[in-house]
Design a protein around this motif. Structure first.
Motif, short mmCIF file in Angstrom:
data_model
loop_
_atom_site.label_atom_id
_atom_site.label_comp_id
_atom_site.label_asym_id
_atom_site.label_seq_id
_atom_site.Cartn_x
_atom_site.Cartn_y
_atom_site.Cartn_z
N LEU A 180 6.87 84.54 11.63
CA LEU A 180 6.58 83.42 12.52
C LEU A 180 7.38 83.59 13.81
CD1 LEU A 180 5.21 80.64 12.88
CD2 LEU A 180 7.30 79.63 11.96
N MET A 181 6.68 83.65 14.95
CA MET A 181 7.35 83.79 16.25
C MET A 181 6.66 82.85 17.24
SD MET A 181 7.99 87.92 16.56
CE MET A 181 9.16 87.71 17.91
N PRO A 182 7.11 81.60 17.29
CA PRO A 182 6.44 80.60 18.14
C PRO A 182 6.79 80.71 19.61
CG PRO A 182 8.30 79.60 17.03
CD PRO A 182 8.22 81.02 16.52
N HIS A 183 6.55 81.89 20.17
CA HIS A 183 6.82 82.11 21.59
C HIS A 183 5.62 81.65 22.42
CE1 HIS A 183 9.77 84.61 19.65
NE2 HIS A 183 10.31 84.97 20.79
N SER A 184 5.87 81.00 23.52
CA SER A 184 4.81 80.53 24.40
C SER A 184 5.12 80.93 25.82
CB SER A 184 4.69 79.01 24.30
OG SER A 184 3.97 78.49 25.39
N ALA A 185 4.18 81.66 26.44
CA ALA A 185 4.36 82.03 27.85
C ALA A 185 4.47 80.79 28.72
CB ALA A 185 3.21 82.92 28.30
N THR A 186 3.74 79.73 28.35
CA THR A 186 3.79 78.49 29.12
C THR A 186 5.20 77.92 29.10
OG1 THR A 186 1.49 78.01 28.56
CG2 THR A 186 2.83 76.17 29.31
N ASP A 187 5.82 77.85 27.92
CA ASP A 187 7.17 77.31 27.81
C ASP A 187 8.17 78.19 28.55
OD1 ASP A 187 6.18 75.26 26.28
OD2 ASP A 187 6.78 76.14 24.36
N ILE A 188 7.98 79.51 28.48
CA ILE A 188 8.89 80.42 29.17
C ILE A 188 8.82 80.20 30.68
CG2 ILE A 188 9.33 82.86 29.70
CD1 ILE A 188 8.36 83.45 26.79
N ARG A 189 7.62 80.02 31.21
CA ARG A 189 7.49 79.76 32.65
C ARG A 189 8.18 78.44 33.03
NH1 ARG A 189 2.20 81.66 31.58
NH2 ARG A 189 1.38 79.54 31.58
N MET A 190 8.08 77.45 32.17
CA MET A 190 8.72 76.17 32.45
C MET A 190 10.24 76.31 32.46
SD MET A 190 6.28 73.61 30.20
CE MET A 190 7.32 72.19 30.54
N LEU A 191 10.78 77.09 31.54
CA LEU A 191 12.22 77.33 31.53
C LEU A 191 12.65 78.09 32.76
CD1 LEU A 191 12.70 78.30 27.76
CD2 LEU A 191 13.49 76.21 28.87
N ALA A 192 11.88 79.12 33.12
CA ALA A 192 12.22 79.93 34.30
C ALA A 192 12.16 79.10 35.57
CB ALA A 192 11.28 81.12 34.40
N ALA A 193 11.28 78.12 35.62
CA ALA A 193 11.13 77.29 36.82
C ALA A 193 12.41 76.52 37.14
CB ALA A 193 9.97 76.31 36.64
N THR A 194 13.20 76.24 36.10
CA THR A 194 14.46 75.52 36.30
C THR A 194 15.66 76.44 36.08
OG1 THR A 194 14.32 74.73 34.01
CG2 THR A 194 13.50 73.27 35.74
N GLU A 195 15.41 77.76 36.15
CA GLU A 195 16.45 78.78 36.08
C GLU A 195 17.25 78.73 34.79
OE1 GLU A 195 18.61 79.46 39.82
OE2 GLU A 195 17.38 77.87 40.70
N GLN A 196 16.59 78.37 33.68
CA GLN A 196 17.26 78.35 32.39
C GLN A 196 17.22 79.72 31.74
OE1 GLN A 196 16.60 74.84 29.84
NE2 GLN A 196 15.21 74.08 31.44
N ALA A 197 18.14 79.92 30.79
CA ALA A 197 18.20 81.20 30.10
C ALA A 197 16.95 81.42 29.26
CB ALA A 197 19.44 81.25 29.22
N LEU A 198 16.52 82.66 29.17
CA LEU A 198 15.33 83.03 28.39
C LEU A 198 15.70 83.93 27.23
CD1 LEU A 198 12.96 83.83 31.40
CD2 LEU A 198 13.29 81.63 30.24
N THR A 199 16.98 83.91 26.87
CA THR A 199 17.48 84.76 25.79
C THR A 199 16.74 84.47 24.49
OG1 THR A 199 19.66 84.71 26.84
CG2 THR A 199 19.55 85.48 24.56
N GLY A 200 16.30 85.52 23.82
CA GLY A 200 15.59 85.37 22.57
C GLY A 200 14.11 85.09 22.71
N LEU A 201 13.64 84.98 23.95
CA LEU A 201 12.23 84.72 24.21
C LEU A 201 11.54 85.92 24.84
CD1 LEU A 201 12.53 81.09 25.65
CD2 LEU A 201 11.80 81.75 23.34
N VAL A 202 12.22 86.58 25.76
CA VAL A 202 11.68 87.76 26.43
C VAL A 202 12.71 88.88 26.33
CG1 VAL A 202 10.34 86.36 28.06
CG2 VAL A 202 12.62 87.14 28.71
N PRO A 203 12.30 90.14 26.46
CA PRO A 203 13.27 91.23 26.47
C PRO A 203 14.28 91.04 27.61
CG PRO A 203 11.06 92.09 26.17
CD PRO A 203 10.91 90.64 26.51
N PRO A 204 15.52 91.46 27.41
CA PRO A 204 16.55 91.25 28.44
C PRO A 204 16.15 91.76 29.82
CG PRO A 204 17.57 91.97 26.40
CD PRO A 204 16.09 92.07 26.19
N ALA A 205 15.49 92.91 29.88
CA ALA A 205 15.10 93.46 31.18
C ALA A 205 14.07 92.58 31.87
CB ALA A 205 14.54 94.87 31.02
N VAL A 206 13.20 91.95 31.09
CA VAL A 206 12.22 91.03 31.66
C VAL A 206 12.90 89.77 32.17
CG1 VAL A 206 10.21 89.59 31.15
CG2 VAL A 206 10.34 91.93 30.25
#
Length: 219
Positions: A180-206
């Protein structure tokens, strides 16, 4: 996980070819996990990862193609059997999976094609352009049904209601065993919009690329 390596410049040696398309806006760890699982479970010699061009089915405008391609290359850089293929980016008009499969079949006539999809995509298969032809050309391999509904590139509230698949098409679908990997590109974009950490959601280089290029921030 022991992953087989690709056979560079040796099309004749590739008998089992994976095909994985998506917006990759951004690519995340569930995307990488699906490809890793497919390489091992299907014994793929190469996987073509294809960022989509004109996404006719998306309710929003995708991010700049150059950024999506760059992030996709970073996400899959540690998998030597993955080739990031830009053909759909350069294609004019709507980008259809069936066209890509026809092209790859012509380039690798001896290879069995395996189309890799997420569970949300499995549920929408009956709405795909020329799905019968897709099922004829490739074996469709979907992430396990336990995968969370919003695990790939989908938008909130867009889960389709589709009629059942035909027996013929259903017979061409395999299920990949995945956690089970409930990753959502939508949620990741929302986090990035407020400059929050994306650790554990995307590869570190991304994650570094997203923050360094100020992606997904409101204009």
């Amino acid at each position: 996980m022991n992953l087989p390596t690709a056979l560079p410049n040796a099309k004749a040696g590739i008998q089992r070819l994976g095909v994985f398309g998506g917006a990759f806006d951004p690519p995340h760890l569930a995307h990488v996990a699906l490809v890793e699982a497919a390489i091992v479970q299907l014994q793929l010699q190469q996987v073509r990862v294809l960022p989509t061009g004109d996404a006719w089915h998306k309710p929003r405008q995708l991010s700049d193609a150059a950024n999506r391609v760059a992030m996709t290359r970073l996400a899959f850089a540690d998998l030597p059997s993955v080739v990031v293929d830009e053909r759909e980016i350069g294609r004019s008009g709507p980008s259809y999976t069936v066209d890509t499969l026809h092209e790859l079949h012509a380039e690798y006539p001896q290879a069995q094609l395996f189309l890799l999809i997420g569970e949300d995509q499995r549920r929408s298969l009956t709405s795909w352009h020329q799905i019968g032809e897709i099922g004829r050309i490739a074996i469709i391999c979907a992430a396990g049904r336990e995968l969370a509904v919003r695990a790939w590139n989908e938008e909130p509230g867009t889960a389709p209601t589709s009629p059942p698949l035909s027996d013929t098409l259903q017979a061409r679908i395999r299920t990949l065993d995945m956690p089970l990997m409930p990753h959502s590109a939508t949620d990741i974009r929302m986090l990035a919009a407020t400059e929050q950490a994306l650790t554990g959601l995307v590869p570190p280089a991304v994650e570094r690329y997203i923050h360094e290029h100020h992606l997904y921030r409101p204009h």
